[in-house]
Design a protein around this motif. Structure first.
Motif, short mmCIF file in Angstrom:
data_model
loop_
_atom_site.label_atom_id
_atom_site.label_comp_id
_atom_site.label_asym_id
_atom_site.label_seq_id
_atom_site.Cartn_x
_atom_site.Cartn_y
_atom_site.Cartn_z
N SER A 33 0.84 -1.20 0.00
CA SER A 33 0.00 0.00 0.00
C SER A 33 0.87 1.24 0.00
O SER A 33 2.04 1.20 0.39
N GLY A 34 0.27 2.34 -0.43
CA GLY A 34 0.99 3.60 -0.50
C GLY A 34 1.65 3.94 0.84
O GLY A 34 0.96 4.01 1.86
N GLN A 35 2.95 4.14 0.82
CA GLN A 35 3.71 4.50 2.00
C GLN A 35 4.02 5.98 1.96
O GLN A 35 4.38 6.52 0.91
N LEU A 77 7.21 0.11 -8.74
CA LEU A 77 6.93 1.19 -7.80
C LEU A 77 6.08 2.23 -8.50
O LEU A 77 6.18 2.40 -9.72
N PHE A 78 5.27 2.92 -7.72
CA PHE A 78 4.42 3.98 -8.24
C PHE A 78 4.49 5.14 -7.25
O PHE A 78 4.06 5.00 -6.11
N ILE A 113 3.74 10.31 -10.80
CA ILE A 113 2.77 11.33 -11.20
C ILE A 113 2.77 12.45 -10.17
O ILE A 113 3.16 12.26 -9.01
N VAL A 114 2.35 13.61 -10.61
CA VAL A 114 2.17 14.75 -9.73
C VAL A 114 0.67 14.93 -9.56
O VAL A 114 -0.09 14.96 -10.53
N VAL A 115 0.25 15.01 -8.29
CA VAL A 115 -1.17 15.11 -7.96
C VAL A 115 -1.45 16.44 -7.26
O VAL A 115 -0.53 17.11 -6.81
N GLY A 129 3.99 -0.15 -4.07
CA GLY A 129 4.89 -1.11 -4.68
C GLY A 129 4.26 -2.46 -4.89
O GLY A 129 3.24 -2.80 -4.29
N VAL A 130 4.91 -3.22 -5.77
CA VAL A 130 4.58 -4.63 -5.99
C VAL A 130 5.90 -5.38 -5.92
O VAL A 130 6.87 -4.99 -6.58
N ALA A 131 5.92 -6.42 -5.11
CA ALA A 131 7.10 -7.26 -4.99
C ALA A 131 6.73 -8.68 -5.37
O ALA A 131 5.57 -9.09 -5.24
N ALA A 132 7.72 -9.44 -5.79
CA ALA A 132 7.54 -10.85 -6.11
C ALA A 132 8.47 -11.64 -5.19
O ALA A 132 9.68 -11.54 -5.30
#
Length: 136
Positions: A33-35, A77-78, A113-115, A129-132
């Motif tokens: 989740s967004g950190q 990552l986002f 992105i800029v919000v 993030g997404v990890a494997a």
């Protein structure tokens, strides 16, 4: 092993990221989740993007470790920033952290992105993030 690469065709990445990342079938996907740049006690790590970004990456590293993983398992990552004025600070912190996490430049896929704003006043960066993680 997670595979990250930049095939011919598209231009080279503009920053510290790979165009493609793939996880093997024997890995479990872990959604992060967004950190945000908040310390364990709930206070902001600082008012600026650089200090908050350092804390964001520390939080992500801590979450990964709790799942028996590390930054090498990140696939994607986002990043969200609450204004372009935070780009330099977030990139500086990311550069320091990524030099440690990915000394060979084998970066995960990444979007930024800029919000207009984040969930609470004072927050300037949030990273998902997404990890494997290998099964078993």
């Amino acid at each position: 092993m997670i595979r990250r690469w930049n095939p011919p065709g598209p231009a080279a990445p503009l920053g510290r990221y790979s165009h493609l990342a793939a996880a093997p079938a024997d890995h479990e996907l872990l959604m992060i989740s967004g950190q945000v740049g908040v310390l364990e006690d709930g206070t902001l790590a600082g008012p600026d993007a650089e200090s908050q970004a350092r804390q964001v990456f520390a939080n992500i590293e801590s979450l990964l470790r709790s799942a028996g993983a590390g930054p090498e398992h990140l696939v994607k990552l986002f990043t969200m920033l609450s204004g372009t004025e935070h780009l330099a600070g977030s990139r500086a912190a990311q550069g320091e952290v990524f030099a440690r996490w990915y000394p060979r430049g084998d970066f995960p896929a990444h979007s930024l992105i800029v919000v207009a704003a984040l969930a609470a006043p004072g927050l300037v960066i949030e990273v998902e993030g997404v990890a494997a993680v290998p099964r078993g």
